[in-house]
Scaffold this motif. Structure first.
Motif, PDB file in Angstrom:
ATOM      1  N   GLN A  57       5.227  -7.368 -17.744  1.00  0.00           N
ATOM      2  CA  GLN A  57       4.615  -6.572 -16.671  1.00  0.00           C
ATOM      3  C   GLN A  57       3.648  -5.532 -17.239  1.00  0.00           C
ATOM      4  OE1 GLN A  57       8.587  -6.847 -13.767  1.00  0.00           O
ATOM      5  NE2 GLN A  57       7.800  -4.836 -14.334  1.00  0.00           N
ATOM      6  N   ASP A  58       3.202  -5.729 -18.503  1.00  0.00           N
ATOM      7  CA  ASP A  58       2.294  -4.780 -19.156  1.00  0.00           C
ATOM      8  C   ASP A  58       2.868  -3.364 -19.198  1.00  0.00           C
ATOM      9  OD1 ASP A  58       0.347  -6.775 -19.574  1.00  0.00           O
ATOM     10  OD2 ASP A  58      -0.382  -6.530 -17.528  1.00  0.00           O
ATOM     11  N   GLY A  59       4.188  -3.274 -19.245  1.00  0.00           N
ATOM     12  CA  GLY A  59       4.852  -1.974 -19.306  1.00  0.00           C
ATOM     13  C   GLY A  59       5.010  -1.293 -17.964  1.00  0.00           C
ATOM     14  N   LEU A  60       4.440  -1.851 -16.915  1.00  0.00           N
ATOM     15  CA  LEU A  60       4.488  -1.222 -15.598  1.00  0.00           C
ATOM     16  C   LEU A  60       5.853  -1.429 -14.937  1.00  0.00           C
ATOM     17  CD1 LEU A  60       1.010  -2.403 -14.281  1.00  0.00           C
ATOM     18  CD2 LEU A  60       1.579  -0.144 -15.189  1.00  0.00           C
ATOM     19  N   PHE A  61       6.274  -0.442 -14.153  1.00  0.00           N
ATOM     20  CA  PHE A  61       7.513  -0.562 -13.382  1.00  0.00           C
ATOM     21  C   PHE A  61       7.455   0.428 -12.228  1.00  0.00           C
ATOM     22  CE2 PHE A  61       8.204   2.678 -16.571  1.00  0.00           C
ATOM     23  CZ  PHE A  61       8.885   3.684 -15.907  1.00  0.00           C
ATOM     24  N   THR A  62       8.277   0.187 -11.225  1.00  0.00           N
ATOM     25  CA  THR A  62       8.334   1.103 -10.095  1.00  0.00           C
ATOM     26  C   THR A  62       9.516   2.047 -10.231  1.00  0.00           C
ATOM     27  OG1 THR A  62       9.634  -0.475  -8.778  1.00  0.00           O
ATOM     28  CG2 THR A  62       7.229  -0.500  -8.502  1.00  0.00           C
ATOM     29  N   LEU A  63       9.303   3.255  -9.752  1.00  0.00           N
ATOM     30  CA  LEU A  63      10.337   4.276  -9.667  1.00  0.00           C
ATOM     31  C   LEU A  63      10.584   4.557  -8.188  1.00  0.00           C
ATOM     32  CD1 LEU A  63      11.821   6.781 -11.350  1.00  0.00           C
ATOM     33  CD2 LEU A  63      10.059   8.054 -10.126  1.00  0.00           C
ATOM     34  N   THR A  64      11.830   4.438  -7.753  1.00  0.00           N
ATOM     35  CA  THR A  64      12.183   4.698  -6.360  1.00  0.00           C
ATOM     36  C   THR A  64      13.136   5.878  -6.295  1.00  0.00           C
ATOM     37  OG1 THR A  64      11.918   2.373  -5.737  1.00  0.00           O
ATOM     38  CG2 THR A  64      13.242   3.760  -4.280  1.00  0.00           C
ATOM     39  N   PRO A  69       0.814  -1.224   0.000  1.00  0.00           N
ATOM     40  CA  PRO A  69       0.000   0.000   0.000  1.00  0.00           C
ATOM     41  C   PRO A  69       0.842   1.266   0.000  1.00  0.00           C
ATOM     42  CG  PRO A  69      -0.797  -1.565   1.649  1.00  0.00           C
ATOM     43  CD  PRO A  69       0.509  -2.100   1.151  1.00  0.00           C
ATOM     44  N   ALA A  70       2.118   1.158   0.358  1.00  0.00           N
ATOM     45  CA  ALA A  70       2.982   2.341   0.385  1.00  0.00           C
ATOM     46  C   ALA A  70       3.373   2.803  -1.011  1.00  0.00           C
ATOM     47  CB  ALA A  70       4.244   2.046   1.203  1.00  0.00           C
ATOM     48  N   VAL A  71       3.149   1.952  -2.023  1.00  0.00           N
ATOM     49  CA  VAL A  71       3.522   2.306  -3.397  1.00  0.00           C
ATOM     50  C   VAL A  71       2.390   3.111  -4.034  1.00  0.00           C
ATOM     51  CG1 VAL A  71       4.164   1.427  -5.664  1.00  0.00           C
ATOM     52  CG2 VAL A  71       4.930   0.231  -3.596  1.00  0.00           C
ATOM     53  N   ALA A  72       2.671   4.339  -4.447  1.00  0.00           N
ATOM     54  CA  ALA A  72       1.654   5.180  -5.090  1.00  0.00           C
ATOM     55  C   ALA A  72       1.322   4.634  -6.471  1.00  0.00           C
ATOM     56  CB  ALA A  72       2.157   6.612  -5.202  1.00  0.00           C
ATOM     57  N   ARG A  73       0.023   4.617  -6.820  1.00  0.00           N
ATOM     58  CA  ARG A  73      -0.449   4.110  -8.110  1.00  0.00           C
ATOM     59  C   ARG A  73      -0.641   5.262  -9.093  1.00  0.00           C
ATOM     60  NH1 ARG A  73      -0.159   0.372  -3.960  1.00  0.00           N
ATOM     61  NH2 ARG A  73      -1.264  -1.576  -4.459  1.00  0.00           N
ATOM     62  N   PRO A  74      -0.637   4.960 -10.403  1.00  0.00           N
ATOM     63  CA  PRO A  74      -0.942   6.009 -11.389  1.00  0.00           C
ATOM     64  C   PRO A  74      -2.323   6.602 -11.131  1.00  0.00           C
ATOM     65  CG  PRO A  74      -0.045   4.063 -12.475  1.00  0.00           C
ATOM     66  CD  PRO A  74      -0.308   3.678 -11.053  1.00  0.00           C
ATOM     67  N   GLY A  75      -2.429   7.898 -11.318  1.00  0.00           N
ATOM     68  CA  GLY A  75      -3.693   8.583 -11.048  1.00  0.00           C
ATOM     69  C   GLY A  75      -4.604   8.635 -12.251  1.00  0.00           C
ATOM     70  N   TYR A  76      -4.621   7.586 -13.069  1.00  0.00           N
ATOM     71  CA  TYR A  76      -5.458   7.537 -14.269  1.00  0.00           C
ATOM     72  C   TYR A  76      -5.572   6.078 -14.699  1.00  0.00           C
ATOM     73  CZ  TYR A  76      -0.924   7.057 -16.531  1.00  0.00           C
ATOM     74  OH  TYR A  76       0.332   6.624 -16.889  1.00  0.00           O
ATOM     75  N   ASP A  77      -6.495   5.797 -15.577  1.00  0.00           N
ATOM     76  CA  ASP A  77      -6.686   4.436 -16.080  1.00  0.00           C
ATOM     77  C   ASP A  77      -5.785   4.240 -17.298  1.00  0.00           C
ATOM     78  OD1 ASP A  77      -7.485   1.980 -16.960  1.00  0.00           O
ATOM     79  OD2 ASP A  77      -9.632   2.450 -17.058  1.00  0.00           O
ATOM     80  N   ASP A  81      19.850  -4.140  -5.988  1.00  0.00           N
ATOM     81  CA  ASP A  81      18.817  -3.102  -5.990  1.00  0.00           C
ATOM     82  C   ASP A  81      17.438  -3.717  -6.199  1.00  0.00           C
ATOM     83  OD1 ASP A  81      20.641  -0.915  -5.750  1.00  0.00           O
ATOM     84  OD2 ASP A  81      21.096  -1.104  -7.884  1.00  0.00           O
ATOM     85  N   ARG A  82      17.338  -4.636  -7.142  1.00  0.00           N
ATOM     86  CA  ARG A  82      16.041  -5.261  -7.430  1.00  0.00           C
ATOM     87  C   ARG A  82      15.526  -6.038  -6.210  1.00  0.00           C
ATOM     88  NH1 ARG A  82      18.836  -6.225 -12.354  1.00  0.00           N
ATOM     89  NH2 ARG A  82      18.059  -4.897 -14.036  1.00  0.00           N
ATOM     90  N   GLN A  83      16.434  -6.686  -5.497  1.00  0.00           N
ATOM     91  CA  GLN A  83      16.018  -7.430  -4.314  1.00  0.00           C
ATOM     92  C   GLN A  83      15.508  -6.483  -3.231  1.00  0.00           C
ATOM     93  OE1 GLN A  83      19.433  -9.821  -3.284  1.00  0.00           O
ATOM     94  NE2 GLN A  83      19.368 -10.956  -5.225  1.00  0.00           N
ATOM     95  N   ARG A  84      16.171  -5.331  -3.086  1.00  0.00           N
ATOM     96  CA  ARG A  84      15.712  -4.350  -2.094  1.00  0.00           C
ATOM     97  C   ARG A  84      14.344  -3.789  -2.476  1.00  0.00           C
ATOM     98  NH1 ARG A  84      20.369  -0.037  -1.299  1.00  0.00           N
ATOM     99  NH2 ARG A  84      18.824   0.827   0.148  1.00  0.00           N
ATOM    100  N   VAL A  85      14.149  -3.536  -3.776  1.00  0.00           N
ATOM    101  CA  VAL A  85      12.852  -3.029  -4.232  1.00  0.00           C
ATOM    102  C   VAL A  85      11.769  -4.085  -3.997  1.00  0.00           C
ATOM    103  CG1 VAL A  85      11.515  -2.351  -6.261  1.00  0.00           C
ATOM    104  CG2 VAL A  85      13.796  -1.390  -5.893  1.00  0.00           C
ATOM    105  N   ALA A  86      12.084  -5.335  -4.335  1.00  0.00           N
ATOM    106  CA  ALA A  86      11.101  -6.412  -4.157  1.00  0.00           C
ATOM    107  C   ALA A  86      10.682  -6.536  -2.693  1.00  0.00           C
ATOM    108  CB  ALA A  86      11.670  -7.726  -4.663  1.00  0.00           C
ATOM    109  N   ALA A  87      11.647  -6.416  -1.795  1.00  0.00           N
ATOM    110  CA  ALA A  87      11.330  -6.509  -0.367  1.00  0.00           C
ATOM    111  C   ALA A  87      10.460  -5.339   0.074  1.00  0.00           C
ATOM    112  CB  ALA A  87      12.622  -6.546   0.445  1.00  0.00           C
ATOM    113  N   SER A  88      10.648  -4.190  -0.585  1.00  0.00           N
ATOM    114  CA  SER A  88       9.899  -2.992  -0.203  1.00  0.00           C
ATOM    115  C   SER A  88       8.485  -2.991  -0.768  1.00  0.00           C
ATOM    116  CB  SER A  88      10.651  -1.752  -0.677  1.00  0.00           C
ATOM    117  OG  SER A  88       9.888  -0.586  -0.506  1.00  0.00           O
ATOM    118  N   VAL A 113      11.053   7.004  -1.521  1.00  0.00           N
ATOM    119  CA  VAL A 113       9.660   7.025  -1.978  1.00  0.00           C
ATOM    120  C   VAL A 113       9.561   6.196  -3.255  1.00  0.00           C
ATOM    121  CG1 VAL A 113       7.769   8.477  -2.798  1.00  0.00           C
ATOM    122  CG2 VAL A 113       9.301   9.323  -1.001  1.00  0.00           C
ATOM    123  N   THR A 114       8.546   5.330  -3.315  1.00  0.00           N
ATOM    124  CA  THR A 114       8.358   4.468  -4.488  1.00  0.00           C
ATOM    125  C   THR A 114       6.968   4.670  -5.065  1.00  0.00           C
ATOM    126  OG1 THR A 114       9.883   2.800  -3.609  1.00  0.00           O
ATOM    127  CG2 THR A 114       8.385   2.093  -5.343  1.00  0.00           C
TER     128      THR A 114
END
Length: 463
Positions: free
Chosen positions: A69-76, A6-14, A228-235, A84-85
């Motif tokens: 991943q349907d083009g989706l990715f996280t930015l940290t 829940p700490a990961v902000a989602r895109p504000g649009y569809d 880095d990827r492992q740290r992101v996955a844990a987060s 912030v992610t």
């Protein structure tokens, strides 16, 4: 998405309902941490149909990361006091150009497309040392002769524009987001030269209907490694193979000269200006010039990361001199930029230990970078009678680096530079590179005093 923390902000649009309006060549980590974020923010602010179709000219790595991943990715965003992610939804898909060249051409030719953008690094523009199109390059020769599917940005863009012209569609905005001085005008000139050689009628249509705005881009984006990827996955609670990590700071200055529709990037932090020249020169000479100096000098002193190199007192003093006393004076006094404050901010950004920015990453492709980062300010200072000890020391470190004596050289001119070292040795290499008739003479030919200082630094490196 439902499984993300829940700490990961989602895109504000569809995002799934948005069409793609941008085709981007070179969809690496920098693009995903910069233009893709501004575009994501613009769509969240109400703009529609600006998703990005990424194009990889060579490697399938990013497509293999993002497409499942349907083009989706996280930015940290990481700094010393906070992390912030967020999830980015602006990338629709990635095409691997050698695997499906027609899909790239069709994306450019699509009526939905309005912008083609580029982060292909300096070498992706296939230029000679004097900045002109390298017409002898094997890939350019192949594209120009239509011997097979396109291989370069010029071949793909030309094929897509030809279809648009035949279909009666409007021209496009070609947006270079690479660290080239005067990047918009240079891209326009290179594209025009290629089209003039291959299709003069299309060259005329390109000049009449397309635009190439200049840009200045700024954000530090280290290469992501498995740790880095492992740290992101844990987060975030999921494995993200396309994760990118960056600093909180971001800047994008764009010349307001578009061929047609564009996202309202200015409402989400970008600056739309009549001319980006001053911003671009400050960034190339102060930030990028200092980064390259830290890379070659830092590696030679055994450092691995930028924050380690800038913490080295000897290097910190040299970088201060390079930025404040050698790069800043080459910029016009009426630039409107507080260059002292800019240098202060850069030093603070370099010192961000939460960002593991590897010096060897910055050291790549130096032959394509030093003309605008060092040689142009060297020429300006020489003309003004100003000394440049810090830049010359950095240049000597680059010369030593490309000898390949300490580590492999990752540079499109690596073989040529190795041959020059073999034939001229340490006593003649500087003259072979920068002297009269040298490889980089068009950018800078040293005075007798500068040549002597450069040689002294090379001699010191041997002792």
């Amino acid at each position: 998405m439902d499984s993300l923390s829940p700490a990961v902000a989602r895109p504000g649009y569809d995002f799934a309902r948005q069409r793609a309006g941008i085709v981007h060549f070179g969809i690496g980590a920098f693009h995903r941490a910069h233009q893709a974020v501004y575009t994501d923010d613009a769509m969240a602010a109400g703009d529609g149909d600006w998703r990005i179709i990424g194009v990889s000219l060579r490697s399938a790595d990013v497509a293999e990361q993002l497409n499942p991943q349907d083009g989706l990715f996280t930015l940290t965003e990481r700094s010393s006091d906070r992390t912030v992610t967020r999830l980015i939804g602006s990338v629709a898909s990635v095409i691997v150009a050698p695997q499906d060249p027609q899909a790239v051409i069709e994306a450019i030719a699509s009526p939905d497309t309005h912008i083609i953008s580029f982060t292909v690094t300096e070498k992706g523009y296939v230029r000679r040392p004097d900045g002109s199109l390298d017409r002898a390059n094997r890939a350019i020769v192949s594209d120009a002769s239509a011997a097979g599917p396109p291989q370069t940005i010029y071949g793909f863009v030309a094929a897509g524009l030809a279809r648009r012209k035949a279909a009666g569609l409007p021209g496009l905005t070609l947006l270079s987001c690479d660290n080239l001085a005067d990047n918009g005008a240079r891209l326009a000139r290179l594209m025009s030269d290629y089209l003039t050689d291959t299709d003069p009628a299309l060259a005329e249509w390109f000049a009449r209907t397309c635009r190439c705005p200049g840009t200045m881009i700024d954000r530090i984006v280290p290469a992501v490694i498995d740790d880095d990827r492992q740290r992101v996955a844990a987060s975030v609670g999921l494995d993200d193979r396309g994760a990118v990590i960056t600093e909180p700071f971001s800047q994008w200055v764009i010349e307001d000269d578009f061929a047609g529709p564009r996202p309202r990037w200015e409402t989400v932090g970008a600056q739309l200006v009549p001319n980006v020249g001053h911003y671009e020169a400050a960034k190339l000479r102060m930030l990028n010039g200092a980064h390259s100096a830290l890379a070659y000098l830092g590696l030679a002193r055994g450092h691995e990361f930028v924050h380690q190199a800038i913490a080295d007192p000897e290097l910190a003093g040299l970088i201060e001199t390079l930025m404040r006393s050698e790069a800043a004076p080459t910029l016009p006094p009426d630039s409107g930029i507080d260059l002292g404050a800019y240098a202060d901010a850069l030093i603070a950004r370099f010192a961000n230990s939460a960002l593991a920015h590897r010096l060897i990453q910055i050291a790549m492709d130096g032959s394509q970078k030093i003309p605008q980062r060092w040689l142009e300010p060297l020429a300006i200072n020489q003309q003004a009678g100003r000394s440049t000890p810090a830049t010359l020391q950095a240049l000597a470190a680059w010369i030593q680096h490309v000898s390949g004596a300490a580590r492999p050289v990752d540079d499109p001119m690596a073989a040529q530079l190795a041959d020059l070292w073999a034939s001229h040795g340490a006593d003649g290499i500087a003259a072979a590179l920068f002297g009269t008739g040298g490889v980089f003479q068009a950018s800078w030919t040293p005075s007798a005093e500068s040549a002597q200082a450069l040689q002294a630094h090379l001699d010191a490196a041997r002792n």
